[in-house]
Design a protein around this motif. Sequence first.
Motif, PDB file in Angstrom:
ATOM      1  N   VAL A 187       9.541  -2.209  37.435  1.00 61.02           N
ATOM      2  CA  VAL A 187       8.874  -3.490  37.140  1.00 61.02           C
ATOM      3  C   VAL A 187       8.612  -4.333  38.384  1.00 61.02           C
ATOM      4  CG1 VAL A 187       9.932  -3.569  34.850  1.00 61.02           C
ATOM      5  CG2 VAL A 187      11.030  -4.788  36.762  1.00 61.02           C
ATOM      6  N   GLY A 188       9.103  -3.902  39.553  1.00 59.79           N
ATOM      7  CA  GLY A 188       9.132  -4.790  40.706  1.00 59.79           C
ATOM      8  C   GLY A 188       8.139  -4.501  41.802  1.00 59.79           C
ATOM      9  N   TYR A 189       7.809  -5.558  42.504  1.00 59.12           N
ATOM     10  CA  TYR A 189       7.050  -5.520  43.743  1.00 59.12           C
ATOM     11  C   TYR A 189       7.841  -6.346  44.756  1.00 59.12           C
ATOM     12  CZ  TYR A 189       3.134  -4.403  40.614  1.00 59.12           C
ATOM     13  OH  TYR A 189       2.320  -3.835  39.672  1.00 59.12           O
ATOM     14  N   ALA A 190       7.939  -5.886  45.987  1.00 67.29           N
ATOM     15  CA  ALA A 190       8.555  -6.687  47.049  1.00 67.29           C
ATOM     16  C   ALA A 190       7.514  -6.955  48.118  1.00 67.29           C
ATOM     17  CB  ALA A 190       9.749  -5.956  47.648  1.00 67.29           C
ATOM     18  N   VAL A 191       7.569  -8.139  48.698  1.00 67.12           N
ATOM     19  CA  VAL A 191       6.718  -8.466  49.843  1.00 67.12           C
ATOM     20  C   VAL A 191       7.656  -8.873  50.970  1.00 67.12           C
ATOM     21  CG1 VAL A 191       4.657  -9.665  50.629  1.00 67.12           C
ATOM     22  CG2 VAL A 191       5.027  -9.332  48.175  1.00 67.12           C
ATOM     23  N   VAL A 192       7.562  -8.155  52.086  1.00 63.26           N
ATOM     24  CA  VAL A 192       8.533  -8.301  53.171  1.00 63.26           C
ATOM     25  C   VAL A 192       7.800  -8.579  54.482  1.00 63.26           C
ATOM     26  CG1 VAL A 192      10.088  -6.706  51.994  1.00 63.26           C
ATOM     27  CG2 VAL A 192       8.563  -5.838  53.774  1.00 63.26           C
ATOM     28  N   SER A 193       8.542  -9.112  55.441  1.00 63.34           N
ATOM     29  CA  SER A 193       7.953  -9.408  56.746  1.00 63.34           C
ATOM     30  C   SER A 193       9.065  -9.684  57.750  1.00 63.34           C
ATOM     31  CB  SER A 193       7.042 -10.640  56.657  1.00 63.34           C
ATOM     32  OG  SER A 193       6.540 -11.000  57.924  1.00 63.34           O
ATOM     33  N   GLY A 194       8.757  -9.477  59.008  1.00 57.64           N
ATOM     34  CA  GLY A 194       9.660  -9.877  60.077  1.00 57.64           C
ATOM     35  C   GLY A 194       9.390 -11.270  60.590  1.00 57.64           C
ATOM     36  N   SER A 195       8.493 -11.993  59.945  1.00 61.14           N
ATOM     37  CA  SER A 195       8.003 -13.240  60.535  1.00 61.14           C
ATOM     38  C   SER A 195       9.061 -14.330  60.627  1.00 61.14           C
ATOM     39  CB  SER A 195       6.782 -13.754  59.764  1.00 61.14           C
ATOM     40  OG  SER A 195       7.122 -14.119  58.451  1.00 61.14           O
ATOM     41  N   LYS A 196       9.956 -14.443  59.655  1.00 59.44           N
ATOM     42  CA  LYS A 196      10.968 -15.493  59.730  1.00 59.44           C
ATOM     43  C   LYS A 196      12.081 -15.114  60.705  1.00 59.44           C
ATOM     44  CE  LYS A 196       9.408 -18.734  57.044  1.00 59.44           C
ATOM     45  NZ  LYS A 196       7.992 -18.420  57.273  1.00 59.44           N
ATOM     46  N   ALA A 197      12.611 -13.900  60.597  1.00 58.55           N
ATOM     47  CA  ALA A 197      13.728 -13.509  61.458  1.00 58.55           C
ATOM     48  C   ALA A 197      13.309 -13.443  62.918  1.00 58.55           C
ATOM     49  CB  ALA A 197      14.289 -12.159  61.020  1.00 58.55           C
ATOM     50  N   PHE A 198      12.103 -12.938  63.182  1.00 54.43           N
ATOM     51  CA  PHE A 198      11.676 -12.700  64.562  1.00 54.43           C
ATOM     52  C   PHE A 198      10.658 -13.731  65.055  1.00 54.43           C
ATOM     53  CE2 PHE A 198      13.293  -8.704  62.923  1.00 54.43           C
ATOM     54  CZ  PHE A 198      14.060  -8.232  63.981  1.00 54.43           C
ATOM     55  N   ASN A 199      10.414 -14.778  64.254  1.00 52.22           N
ATOM     56  CA  ASN A 199       9.532 -15.894  64.617  1.00 52.22           C
ATOM     57  C   ASN A 199       8.118 -15.414  64.943  1.00 52.22           C
ATOM     58  OD1 ASN A 199       9.484 -18.744  64.730  1.00 52.22           O
ATOM     59  ND2 ASN A 199       9.303 -18.671  66.956  1.00 52.22           N
ATOM     60  N   LEU A 200       7.510 -14.685  63.997  1.00 51.76           N
ATOM     61  CA  LEU A 200       6.202 -14.068  64.215  1.00 51.76           C
ATOM     62  C   LEU A 200       5.144 -14.580  63.236  1.00 51.76           C
ATOM     63  CD1 LEU A 200       7.457 -10.377  64.582  1.00 51.76           C
ATOM     64  CD2 LEU A 200       6.988 -12.019  66.426  1.00 51.76           C
ATOM     65  N   ALA A 201       5.391 -15.728  62.607  1.00 55.81           N
ATOM     66  CA  ALA A 201       4.508 -16.166  61.523  1.00 55.81           C
ATOM     67  C   ALA A 201       3.045 -16.255  61.956  1.00 55.81           C
ATOM     68  CB  ALA A 201       4.979 -17.519  60.980  1.00 55.81           C
ATOM     69  N   GLY A 202       2.801 -16.707  63.177  1.00 57.55           N
ATOM     70  CA  GLY A 202       1.430 -16.885  63.627  1.00 57.55           C
ATOM     71  C   GLY A 202       0.688 -15.598  63.909  1.00 57.55           C
ATOM     72  N   LEU A 203       1.389 -14.469  63.907  1.00 62.58           N
ATOM     73  CA  LEU A 203       0.749 -13.188  64.229  1.00 62.58           C
ATOM     74  C   LEU A 203       0.247 -12.448  62.996  1.00 62.58           C
ATOM     75  CD1 LEU A 203       2.999 -11.837  67.112  1.00 62.58           C
ATOM     76  CD2 LEU A 203       0.986 -13.311  67.199  1.00 62.58           C
ATOM     77  N   LYS A 204       0.648 -12.866  61.815  1.00 60.14           N
ATOM     78  CA  LYS A 204       0.071 -12.423  60.551  1.00 60.14           C
ATOM     79  C   LYS A 204       0.267 -10.938  60.248  1.00 60.14           C
ATOM     80  CE  LYS A 204      -1.260 -16.423  59.237  1.00 60.14           C
ATOM     81  NZ  LYS A 204      -0.542 -17.046  58.102  1.00 60.14           N
ATOM     82  N   CYS A 205       1.436 -10.644  59.677  1.00 65.61           N
ATOM     83  CA  CYS A 205       1.701  -9.278  59.216  1.00 65.61           C
ATOM     84  C   CYS A 205       2.823  -9.289  58.186  1.00 65.61           C
ATOM     85  CB  CYS A 205       2.076  -8.373  60.383  1.00 65.61           C
ATOM     86  SG  CYS A 205       2.361  -6.650  59.896  1.00 65.61           S
ATOM     87  N   ALA A 206       2.594  -8.613  57.071  1.00 65.69           N
ATOM     88  CA  ALA A 206       3.607  -8.427  56.034  1.00 65.69           C
ATOM     89  C   ALA A 206       3.366  -7.071  55.393  1.00 65.69           C
ATOM     90  CB  ALA A 206       3.539  -9.547  54.998  1.00 65.69           C
ATOM     91  N   LEU A 207       4.293  -6.671  54.535  1.00 59.56           N
ATOM     92  CA  LEU A 207       4.166  -5.406  53.809  1.00 59.56           C
ATOM     93  C   LEU A 207       4.409  -5.639  52.329  1.00 59.56           C
ATOM     94  CD1 LEU A 207       6.043  -2.641  55.850  1.00 59.56           C
ATOM     95  CD2 LEU A 207       3.668  -2.528  55.088  1.00 59.56           C
ATOM     96  N   MET A 208       3.545  -5.078  51.509  1.00 58.12           N
ATOM     97  CA  MET A 208       3.768  -5.012  50.069  1.00 58.12           C
ATOM     98  C   MET A 208       4.439  -3.669  49.784  1.00 58.12           C
ATOM     99  SD  MET A 208       0.058  -6.526  48.895  1.00 58.12           S
ATOM    100  CE  MET A 208      -0.810  -5.450  50.073  1.00 58.12           C
TER     101      MET A 208
END
Length: 374
Positions: free
Chosen positions: A214-235
Amino acid sequence: MERLRERSSEKWREYPADVLPLFVAETDFPLAPEITRVLERAVAIGDTGYIASRTPLPEAYAGFAARRFGWSPDPARMRPTADVSMGIVEILRRVTSPGDRVIVTPPVYPPFYELVAEAGAVVERVPLRDTGSGWELDLEGIGRALDAGARAILLCNPHNPTGTVHTSASLAALAELAASHGAVVVSDEIHAPLAQPGTGFTPFLAVSDTARAVGYAVVSGSKAFNLAGLKCALMVTASEDTTRVVRGLPVEVEWRTGQFGLLAAVAAFSPQSDPWLDGLLATLDENRRLLADLLTARLPAARYRIPDAGYLAWIDLTDLGWGDNPSRRILREARVALHFGPAFGAEGAGHVRLNFGTSPAIITEAIERIAALS
């Protein structure tokens, strides 16, 4: 601090120079050396085009998840996108119909309310339960909302702003509730790399066969590695049906991913960055405890529970009598910018969210300034 003020991102540009910015979720630490190396090389060789149709990111994340969480997701069931918010919206658009109700669990990350609306759905609020020592999912309340027709649950795991790491038992029960009602769970796990050692963080898709269905996860390194402005995540998905949904998304959902974001994420999730992340977690452990000590000594009326994950502190200032939105007075008179509690939902009245992903000196000065108002 002068070096930090050379930065041009939101944290250091939103307010005048006399304001200590502890509001938005950016950290003040240098990048992991492997990320710096990879980005410097990309600039040197002009590697600034579109992301490729096949990248090493899924394999990099799968290795990271195995090392850090004891979970081995299938790289073939992952797809990149620009950020976690985009992934949430695009998935919700495919698993709900216009007007369907989506459960959120306030106090919660303020954009959740807008993301549900952007997907064409309607927010159904089921607040977290305050146990007296922490927070937990209100499974009975979620069950009632599903009985009344809610079609999806937007989960924050670990939870923002409380820093709660939901137990595997509660996640398994949530999955069973969703399955019994024909609903889905979309799990925002952006803060997962920041779960402190020993907290027992469990990715939603790792908890049970039902969760995988039933689940979907959306993950990213943006918070831990301070990369929010570089725009990348994974579904990330874990069943044939959910994988089919994500594979059916338009190619532009993937192509909006930033090339630098993808390169940086691969570096972040590599074993070479593990020592840096371990050091960050140790620093944040010291900071979360320093904040507790400072509040006890200087603002004893404040109520704060040390978070299990992340670098965000959820602080109840109700007993100080500074109104529903104490951040306004704190900004105006103490020149410290905190996130407005009511933005997280009605449960945030009298609260502030403070970002302690910075130096002990800045944390100390912020609390001293705020304490001077009491």
